[in-house]
Design an enzyme around this catalytic site. Structure first.
Site, mmCIF file in Angstrom:
data_model
loop_
_atom_site.group_PDB
_atom_site.id
_atom_site.type_symbol
_atom_site.label_atom_id
_atom_site.label_comp_id
_atom_site.label_asym_id
_atom_site.label_seq_id
_atom_site.Cartn_x
_atom_site.Cartn_y
_atom_site.Cartn_z
ATOM 1 N N LYS A 11 2.827 15.412 -8.365
ATOM 2 C CA LYS A 11 1.839 14.342 -8.169
ATOM 3 C C LYS A 11 2.573 13.000 -8.216
ATOM 4 C CE LYS A 11 -1.761 11.589 -8.374
ATOM 5 N NZ LYS A 11 -2.559 11.278 -7.145
ATOM 6 N N CYS A 18 -0.691 4.973 -1.168
ATOM 7 C CA CYS A 18 -1.869 5.320 -1.955
ATOM 8 C C CYS A 18 -2.979 4.319 -1.633
ATOM 9 C CB CYS A 18 -1.589 5.293 -3.449
ATOM 10 S SG CYS A 18 -3.091 5.631 -4.409
HETATM 11 O O1 LIG Z 1 -5.995 8.288 -5.413
HETATM 12 C C1 LIG Z 1 -4.882 8.880 -5.493
HETATM 13 O O2 LIG Z 1 -4.311 9.211 -6.557
HETATM 14 C C2 LIG Z 1 -4.248 9.151 -4.166
HETATM 15 N N1 LIG Z 1 -5.054 9.643 -3.189
HETATM 16 C C3 LIG Z 1 -4.598 9.854 -1.913
HETATM 17 O O3 LIG Z 1 -5.347 10.315 -1.016
HETATM 18 N N2 LIG Z 1 -3.308 9.562 -1.619
HETATM 19 C C4 LIG Z 1 -2.441 9.073 -2.543
HETATM 20 O O4 LIG Z 1 -1.264 8.833 -2.218
HETATM 21 C C5 LIG Z 1 -2.928 8.868 -3.881
HETATM 22 CL CL1 LIG Z 1 -1.834 8.272 -5.084
#
Ligand SMILES: O=C(O)c1[nH]c(=O)[nH]c(=O)c1Cl
Length: 314
Positions: A44, A132
Site C-alpha cells: 500500500k 493519489c
Molecule cells: O485514497 C487512497 O488511499 C488512494 N486511492 C486511489 O484510488 N489511489 C491512490 O493512489 C490512493 Cl493513495
C-alpha cells in the site's frame, strides 16, 4: 503456454500482481499475496507517518448486482513507512518480486523515505505514487508537470543509480501524454511507468436515498474497474509508444484473462488488478492466470513476448 516473464532482470512466474492499495496494507494481507499465485506484489502506498485516512464509508462497488467498478476515497490510510520497510526485510524474494509504493505528503517526506530505502539491502522495487486523488488539499503531482519534474529530479538524485518507477494518473489529452513522457524520458533511472491510477473525483449517486455513496469529499472519489479499462489501455499504449527505454505496468479494468491480454498487447510487461482483487480476493490470480493461458493456447502463443506490445492499428 509459458506465462513467465522478467522485470528489471528479475524472473517472474507470471505477469499478474495487485495494484497498490488493494489487499496490501497489513501483514496478513501481504502474507496472503505472498502465498497467492500472483507473479509479484506491491505494498500500500505509504507516508512517512502512519495515517488513519478518510472517514468511512470510503470504498464502494458501483451498481449493486452487476458492478461495473468501484469508487474510493480512502485518503491514504497506511501503517507508515517503517512498517512497510520492515516487510521488505522479511519478504520471500525467492517466491516473487516485491514492489514498495511510497506517496509522501511532501517532497521532504518522499526524500526521507527514499533515504531510508536507498541504504536498505532489500531488492524491493520502488514505485513512487504521483497520483493519489483522495487527500483533501493535496493536488495530484501527476497533474502538475513542474512539480512532477522537480520531484523526479530530487528523487532520482537521492536514489542514485537504482532503478525505480512511477504510478501515474490517467491522462486524457495527447499533449499531456507528450509532456509527461518528455519529462519521464529525462530520467533514465525511472525504469518503469505504471498506468493508471483511479480516474479521480468521480461521483456515484444512489437514487433511492438521493445521496452520494461514500462519506469523504461530498462523495467524490477515484473510479476503478470496468469503467476505466479503455482509458487504462490508452495510457499503457501511449507511454509504451513514447518511452521505448522504459517498461510499462498496466493497471485498470483487469478482471479476467481477456483484459490482461489487452494490456499486454498494448505494451504492458506486468498487469495489476485492483477492484477485481478487492472483490474476489487473492484467489483471482490463479483464475486469471488460467484464463490468460487459455487465450494464448487458442491463439497459438507459447510466450508473452510473442504478442507483447504487438497491438495492431488499422
Ligand atoms: O485514497 C487512497 O488511499 C488512494 N486511492 C486511489 O484510488 N489511489 C491512490 O493512489 C490512493 Cl493513495
Amino acid at each position: 503456454p509459458n506465462l513467465a516473464t522478467t522485470f528489471l532482470d528479475l524472473p517472474l512466474n507470471n505477469p499478474l500482481m495487485n495494484a497498490s492499495g488493494v489487499w496490501c496494507s497489513v501483514g496478513s494481507q501481504l502474507e496472503a499475496l505472498q502465498e497467492s499465485e500472483a507473479g509479484a506484489m506491491v505494498t500500500k502506498s505509504c507516508t512517512l507517518q502512519p495515517r488513519d485516512g478518510n472517514p468511512e464509508p470510503r470504498y464502494r462497488v458501483l451498481n449493486g448486482d452487476k458492478p461495473w467498478g468501484s469508487i474510493n476515497s480512502m485518503g491514504l490510510p497506511n501503517e507508515g513507512f517503517a512498517y512497510y520497510l520492515r516487510y521488505t526485510e522479511r519478504h520471500d524474494y525467492e517466491s516473487k518480486p516485491l514492489f514498495i509504493s511510497i506517496s509522501g505528503l511532501t517532497l521532504d517526506d518522499n526524500l526521507a523515505m527514499i533515504d531510508g530505502l536507498k541504504d536498505a539491502v532489500t531488492p524491493a522495487i520502488l514505485e513512487i505514487n504521483l497520483s493519489c486523488p483522495n487527500v483533501p488539499g493535496k493536488a495530484q503531482l501527476g497533474y502538475d508537470f513542474d512539480a512532477m519534474d522537480t520531484l523526479l529530479a530530487e528523487v532520482t538524485s537521492g536514489y542514485g543509480q537504482r532503478s525505480l518507477g512511477v504510478k501515474l494518473p490517467p491522462y486524457f489529452d495527447i499533449a499531456h501524454f507528450d509532456e509527461a513522457a518528455a519529462i519521464l524520458n529525462r530520467y533514465p533511472t525511472v525504469a518503469f511507468v505504471t498506468c493508471i491510477n483511479s480516474i479521480g473525483n468521480a461521483l456515484a449517486i444512489d437514487i433511492d436515498s438521493e445521496s452520494v455513496i461514500i462519506k469523504p469529499k461530498d462523495g467524490f472519489g477515484g473510479l476503478g474497474g470496468d469503467y476505466v479499462l479503455p482509458t487504462a489501455l490508452a495510457n499503457v499504449n501511449a507511454f509504451y509508444r513514447r518511452c521505448p527505454e522504459k517498461a510499462i505496468i498496466g493497471c485498470g479494468g483487469v478482471k479476467s484473462g481477456q483484459e490482461a491480454f489487452m494490456h499486454i498487447l498494448a505494451g504492458a510487461t506486468l498487469v495489476q488488478m485492483g477492484t477485481a482483487l478487492y472483490e474476489e480476493g487473492p484467489g483471482i490470480f490463479a483464475r486469471v492466470k488460467a484464463e490468460l493461458s487459455e487465450i494464448m493456447e487458442k491463439k497459438g502463443y507459447s510466450s508473452l513476448s510473442q504478442f507483447h506490445g504487438k497491438l495492431k492499428t488499422l
